[in-house]
Design a protein around this motif. Structure first.
Motif, PDB file in Angstrom:
ATOM      1  N   THR B  43       0.821  -1.194   0.000  1.00 18.35           N
ATOM      2  CA  THR B  43       0.000   0.000   0.000  1.00 18.35           C
ATOM      3  C   THR B  43       0.860   1.251   0.000  1.00 18.35           C
ATOM      4  O   THR B  43       1.865   1.313   0.699  1.00 18.35           O
ATOM      5  CB  THR B  43      -0.909  -0.002   1.245  1.00 18.35           C
ATOM      6  OG1 THR B  43      -1.555  -1.259   1.317  1.00 18.35           O
ATOM      7  CG2 THR B  43      -1.946   1.085   1.160  1.00 18.35           C
ATOM      8  N   VAL B  44       0.468   2.232  -0.812  1.00 23.09           N
ATOM      9  CA  VAL B  44       1.146   3.520  -0.846  1.00 23.09           C
ATOM     10  C   VAL B  44       0.124   4.584  -0.473  1.00 23.09           C
ATOM     11  O   VAL B  44      -0.954   4.625  -1.060  1.00 23.09           O
ATOM     12  CB  VAL B  44       1.704   3.839  -2.248  1.00 23.09           C
ATOM     13  CG1 VAL B  44       2.558   5.089  -2.204  1.00 23.09           C
ATOM     14  CG2 VAL B  44       2.478   2.662  -2.791  1.00 23.09           C
ATOM     15  N   SER B  60      -1.790   6.452 -10.474  1.00 27.73           N
ATOM     16  CA  SER B  60      -2.300   5.273  -9.782  1.00 27.73           C
ATOM     17  C   SER B  60      -3.186   4.447 -10.715  1.00 27.73           C
ATOM     18  O   SER B  60      -3.135   3.219 -10.737  1.00 27.73           O
ATOM     19  CB  SER B  60      -3.060   5.726  -8.536  1.00 27.73           C
ATOM     20  OG  SER B  60      -4.160   4.915  -8.292  1.00 27.73           O
ATOM     21  N   VAL B  70      -0.101  -3.198  -6.461  1.00 30.82           N
ATOM     22  CA  VAL B  70       0.333  -1.967  -5.807  1.00 30.82           C
ATOM     23  C   VAL B  70      -0.911  -1.128  -5.576  1.00 30.82           C
ATOM     24  O   VAL B  70      -1.565  -0.692  -6.514  1.00 30.82           O
ATOM     25  CB  VAL B  70       1.349  -1.198  -6.680  1.00 30.82           C
ATOM     26  CG1 VAL B  70       1.685   0.125  -6.031  1.00 30.82           C
ATOM     27  CG2 VAL B  70       2.594  -2.026  -6.867  1.00 30.82           C
ATOM     28  N   VAL B  72      -2.739   2.072  -4.222  1.00 30.59           N
ATOM     29  CA  VAL B  72      -2.428   3.468  -3.922  1.00 30.59           C
ATOM     30  C   VAL B  72      -3.677   4.177  -3.425  1.00 30.59           C
ATOM     31  O   VAL B  72      -4.746   4.051  -4.020  1.00 30.59           O
ATOM     32  CB  VAL B  72      -1.901   4.189  -5.184  1.00 30.59           C
ATOM     33  CG1 VAL B  72      -1.461   5.600  -4.835  1.00 30.59           C
ATOM     34  CG2 VAL B  72      -0.765   3.398  -5.795  1.00 30.59           C
ATOM     35  N   THR B  91       2.153   9.340   5.782  1.00 24.47           N
ATOM     36  CA  THR B  91       1.977   9.087   4.354  1.00 24.47           C
ATOM     37  C   THR B  91       3.346   8.804   3.731  1.00 24.47           C
ATOM     38  O   THR B  91       4.384   9.137   4.310  1.00 24.47           O
ATOM     39  CB  THR B  91       1.331  10.283   3.631  1.00 24.47           C
ATOM     40  OG1 THR B  91       2.078  11.459   3.924  1.00 24.47           O
ATOM     41  CG2 THR B  91      -0.103  10.486   4.054  1.00 24.47           C
ATOM     42  N   ASP B  92       3.330   8.212   2.538  1.00 26.30           N
ATOM     43  CA  ASP B  92       4.579   7.875   1.860  1.00 26.30           C
ATOM     44  C   ASP B  92       5.008   8.973   0.904  1.00 26.30           C
ATOM     45  O   ASP B  92       6.184   9.183   0.668  1.00 26.30           O
ATOM     46  CB  ASP B  92       4.414   6.561   1.084  1.00 26.30           C
ATOM     47  CG  ASP B  92       3.949   5.433   1.990  1.00 26.30           C
ATOM     48  OD1 ASP B  92       4.658   5.177   2.984  1.00 26.30           O
ATOM     49  OD2 ASP B  92       2.902   4.836   1.721  1.00 26.30           O
ATOM     50  N   SER B 273      10.438   5.222   3.062  1.00 27.97           N
ATOM     51  CA  SER B 273       9.376   4.438   2.451  1.00 27.97           C
ATOM     52  C   SER B 273       9.822   3.915   1.082  1.00 27.97           C
ATOM     53  O   SER B 273       9.518   2.772   0.717  1.00 27.97           O
ATOM     54  CB  SER B 273       8.120   5.294   2.312  1.00 27.97           C
ATOM     55  OG  SER B 273       7.178   4.641   1.515  1.00 27.97           O
ATOM     56  N   TYR B 274      10.567   4.746   0.340  1.00 23.40           N
ATOM     57  CA  TYR B 274      11.048   4.312  -0.983  1.00 23.40           C
ATOM     58  C   TYR B 274      11.994   3.129  -0.837  1.00 23.40           C
ATOM     59  O   TYR B 274      11.975   2.200  -1.643  1.00 23.40           O
ATOM     60  CB  TYR B 274      11.749   5.471  -1.684  1.00 23.40           C
ATOM     61  CG  TYR B 274      12.122   5.177  -3.127  1.00 23.40           C
ATOM     62  CD1 TYR B 274      11.215   5.397  -4.153  1.00 23.40           C
ATOM     63  CD2 TYR B 274      13.383   4.691  -3.450  1.00 23.40           C
ATOM     64  CE1 TYR B 274      11.542   5.128  -5.473  1.00 23.40           C
ATOM     65  CE2 TYR B 274      13.722   4.422  -4.770  1.00 23.40           C
ATOM     66  CZ  TYR B 274      12.802   4.640  -5.779  1.00 23.40           C
ATOM     67  OH  TYR B 274      13.135   4.380  -7.080  1.00 23.40           O
ATOM     68  N   ASN B 277       9.566   0.081   1.211  1.00 19.70           N
ATOM     69  CA  ASN B 277       8.277  -0.362   0.704  1.00 19.70           C
ATOM     70  C   ASN B 277       8.363  -0.518  -0.812  1.00 19.70           C
ATOM     71  O   ASN B 277       8.399   0.461  -1.545  1.00 19.70           O
ATOM     72  CB  ASN B 277       7.205   0.681   1.075  1.00 19.70           C
ATOM     73  CG  ASN B 277       5.818   0.246   0.668  1.00 19.70           C
ATOM     74  OD1 ASN B 277       5.647  -0.718  -0.066  1.00 19.70           O
ATOM     75  ND2 ASN B 277       4.824   0.985   1.142  1.00 19.70           N
ATOM     76  N   THR B 280       5.910   1.605  -2.862  1.00 21.29           N
ATOM     77  CA  THR B 280       6.263   3.012  -3.054  1.00 21.29           C
ATOM     78  C   THR B 280       7.257   3.140  -4.192  1.00 21.29           C
ATOM     79  O   THR B 280       7.137   4.002  -5.061  1.00 21.29           O
ATOM     80  CB  THR B 280       6.872   3.600  -1.768  1.00 21.29           C
ATOM     81  OG1 THR B 280       6.013   3.322  -0.678  1.00 21.29           O
ATOM     82  CG2 THR B 280       7.068   5.099  -1.895  1.00 21.29           C
ATOM     83  N   TYR B 283       5.622   2.585  -7.541  1.00 21.22           N
ATOM     84  CA  TYR B 283       4.728   3.687  -7.876  1.00 21.22           C
ATOM     85  C   TYR B 283       5.522   4.909  -8.332  1.00 21.22           C
ATOM     86  O   TYR B 283       5.229   5.502  -9.372  1.00 21.22           O
ATOM     87  CB  TYR B 283       3.850   4.027  -6.668  1.00 21.22           C
ATOM     88  CG  TYR B 283       2.929   5.204  -6.866  1.00 21.22           C
ATOM     89  CD1 TYR B 283       1.856   5.129  -7.755  1.00 21.22           C
ATOM     90  CD2 TYR B 283       3.113   6.388  -6.172  1.00 21.22           C
ATOM     91  CE1 TYR B 283       1.003   6.202  -7.947  1.00 21.22           C
ATOM     92  CE2 TYR B 283       2.266   7.469  -6.354  1.00 21.22           C
ATOM     93  CZ  TYR B 283       1.214   7.366  -7.241  1.00 21.22           C
ATOM     94  OH  TYR B 283       0.371   8.434  -7.420  1.00 21.22           O
TER      95      TYR B 283
END
Lengths: 301, 320
Positions: B43-44, B60, B70, B72, B91-92, B273-274, B277, B280, B283
């Motif tokens: 989840t992003v 997205s 993925v 979003v 949040t990411d 997060s990058y 995750n 992320t 995305y």
């Protein structure tokens, strides 16, 4: 004929509205009443008709089966919002109904209303029912922080907010339903040797089911239309997957409608209008269920 | 006794439903937790500027066609509101229609969130007039005088004696549009965040173009990309922000010369997060890779080659 009888007869005629000798005053008053009724109903009818006409072009399967689309405004859908709202309702009910019924039964059947703490609870309940919904959003944010969940916009947070929101409604309607069970039933049960608990569980609660169910569903149909507390909890406006757990990020139908109705593209505004009708149908469906349950299980003593 | 049995049927059905749901919830929560390590799924959370929101949503949407795993979520809490939750690590990615401000930098430091700024597009407004009007350039002050909520200007000659004696008709996007917000909040920057009310207003840009091209002395504004599509029937005004008149174009907007009617749009990506995750990462990579398509879908000016190269190298810095 005495003055008193004449007046009484006139009053009856005016009250039934069938007298032919009405005074101007009563006619004006009757006119005002009609106008009030007309005004209230007409505003509603015009609003709904206007919304339905605006959304008429969008009553297609895509509206409920597809996710929202930025690239194809004319094909945008509300699947995530509808499913999100349904999930919210389920978990809201799971949290609020047992708590609400237990609290109401305690207050009606077990609590000693002369105790100061019980009186404080009662006063608080009455006040809570009138608190603006956004305050419950803040409260739920605090609860989430307290139990240490940092993720925003998930089912759990929204359900906590909505459960808090409808809890007072459920408690108050359940109390009414429990109070409506005749005292003789309780006394009869107690006289046969049942304990207070047995009386409550086996006699009072089953008899109160119609009232409890009606109150609960009406509370839920208030909750399903709420956007403000959910916005406080950071529910996203665009989600492109189905909810699948308590911790799953979701959106809700009112939030999607809110987001799209202020969009400058006409296709999105039309989709929002169509979604409003979908939301109204969902609410009407829940209310119909409430009426059905009440009629089917109501017993007269 | 029929009624009684009905009641119990309801009660037991409710109980069964409750148990089933609880079981579902439990099982899914377990599956959620396992998502982290299984390649590009997860989840992003994206939040922030409502101006950038259409881009993040388009990204997205396009990505979900390629990789539906993925997942979003995109919100539109506003640039400031977005940074507030971003700097708390909730949040990411944060969408922004302006660079991050000092107090927000401090908040992110306090929250222990390190981030990378990626420019994703350029947003520009164009002020257009009827093609025969003998006005070519307006200063920023004149823009405020013309569109501001207190404006009483009804004739071009009132704005500047050298302008023709011609009545002004105004055509302005509806108050719900991002274009209106940009002009009202950032260019005119009156406290009310509103523009003057004695105008023709429409959410439909076509109506604005027809109004301006069909009315002598008419003036209005809309997004630059929309002007580009209709430049035959309109005349764009150059804007003088103190450094001489600057014509609106993709180049002047991207170079930051066409002020105050152009602004860069950013996404801020959380470094942690990058790195941790994969969703992320996928995305953001996809976002940057398809930046031109996404910017055009959202009606913004895509980045020039130089700016795109900058964004790409910032992304590479993020990966290493």
């Amino acid at each position: 004929m005495s003055v008193a009888t004449t007046t009484a007869r006139d009053t009856v005629r005016i009250a039934t509205g069938k007298s032919r000798e009405r005074s101007t005053g009563s006619l004006v008053f009757l006119g005002l009443l009609w106008f009030s009724l007309f005004f209230g109903v007409m505003v509603l009818v015009v609003l709904i008709a206007d919304t339905a006409i605006a959304g008429a072009g969008r009553f297609d399967p895509a509206l409920v089966t597809r996710y929202d689309s930025t690239l194809f405004p004319e094909r945008t859908g509300f699947r995530a919002g509808i499913l999100g709202s349904l999930w919210l309702m389920l978990f809201t009910a799971l949290m609020a109904v047992p708590l609400g019924i237990a609290a109401a039964v305690y207050l009606e059947e077990f609590a000693d209303s002369r105790r100061w703490y019980n009186r404080i609870i009662e006063v608080n309940l009455q006040n809570l029912a009138a608190v603006p919904s956004i305050v419950y959003g803040l409260l739920a944010v605090a609860v989430m922080a307290l139990i240490g969940i940092e993720r925003k916009g998930i089912v759990l947070g929204g359900a906590i907010a909505l459960a808090l929101l409808i809890l007072p409604v459920i408690i108050i309607t359940t109390r009414e339903a429990v109070r409506a069970v005749p005292e003789e039933i309780r006394q009869g049960s107690l006289a046969l040797g049942a304990t207070t608990w047995q009386t409550t569980w086996r006699q009072v609660l089953p008899s109160a089911v119609p009232g409890i169910a009606t109150g609960t569903i009406l509370g839920l149909s208030r909750a399903i239309g709420e956007a403000a507390p959910l916005l406080m909890l950071g529910l996203a406006s665009s989600v492109r997957f189905d909810p699948e757990g308590l911790m799953s990020p979701i959106t809700a139908l009112p939030i999607q409608i809110y987001g799209l109705s202020s969009n400058s593209q006409e296709a999105f505004q039309d989709a929002a209008s169509a979604a409003i009708i979908v939301l109204l149908v969902m609410i009407l469906g829940m209310n119909a269920l409430a009426i059905f349950i009440r009629n089917k299980f109501q017993r007269s003593w | 006794m029929k009624r009684t049995s009905n009641r119990w049927a309801i009660a037991s059905c409710t109980a069964v439903l409750a148990l089933t749901l609880a079981a579902c919830g439990g099982g899914d929560a377990g599956a959620d937790a396992g998502d982290g390590g299984s390649g590009a799924s997860g989840t992003v959370a994206v939040d922030g500027s409502s101006t950038v929101e259409p881009m993040s949503k388009a990204a997205s949407e396009l990505l979900s066609e390629e990789n539906p795993d993925v997942r979003v979520t995109v919100g539109a809490a506003g640039t400031g509101g977005g940074f507030e939750v971003f700097c708390q690590g909730q949040t990411d990615i944060s969408d922004a229609s302006r660079p991050i401000e000092e107090d927000e930098v401090a908040a992110c430091e306090e929250g222990g969130v390190e981030y990378t700024e990626l420019q994703v597009a350029t947003d520009a407004l164009t002020v257009a007039v009827h093609p025969d009007l003998a006005v070519d350039c307006l200063t920023t002050e004149q823009l405020v005088e013309l569109f501001g909520p207190q404006s009483k200007v009804t004739n071009w000659s009132e704005l500047d004696p050298s302008f023709p004696d011609q009545e002004i008709s105004l055509f302005i996007p509806g108050t719900d549009s991002g274009t209106y917000d940009y002009m009202a909040a950032d260019v005119v920057a009156d406290e009310s965040e509103e523009l003057r009310k004695d105008v023709e207003s429409s959410e439909d840009d076509n109506v604005l173009v027809q109004g301006i091209s069909g009315t002598e002395g008419a003036v209005g504004f809309f997004g630059y990309t929309y002007y580009e599509e209709n430049q035959d029937s309109l005349k764009a005004l150059a804007i003088d922000d103190g450094n001489g008149c600057v014509e609106p174009s993709a180049e002047t907007a991207q170079a930051g010369e066409y002020t105050p009617l152009s602004r860069p749009l950013f996404i801020y990506v959380s470094n942690a997060s990058y790195a941790d995750n994969p969703a992320t990462q996928e995305y953001v990579d996809f976002y940057v890779e398809n930046l031109e398509t996404i910017a055009e879908a959202a009606k913004f000016i895509p980045l020039s080659e130089d700016l795109y190269a900058e964004t790409q190298s910032a992304l590479e810095g993020l990966s290493s």
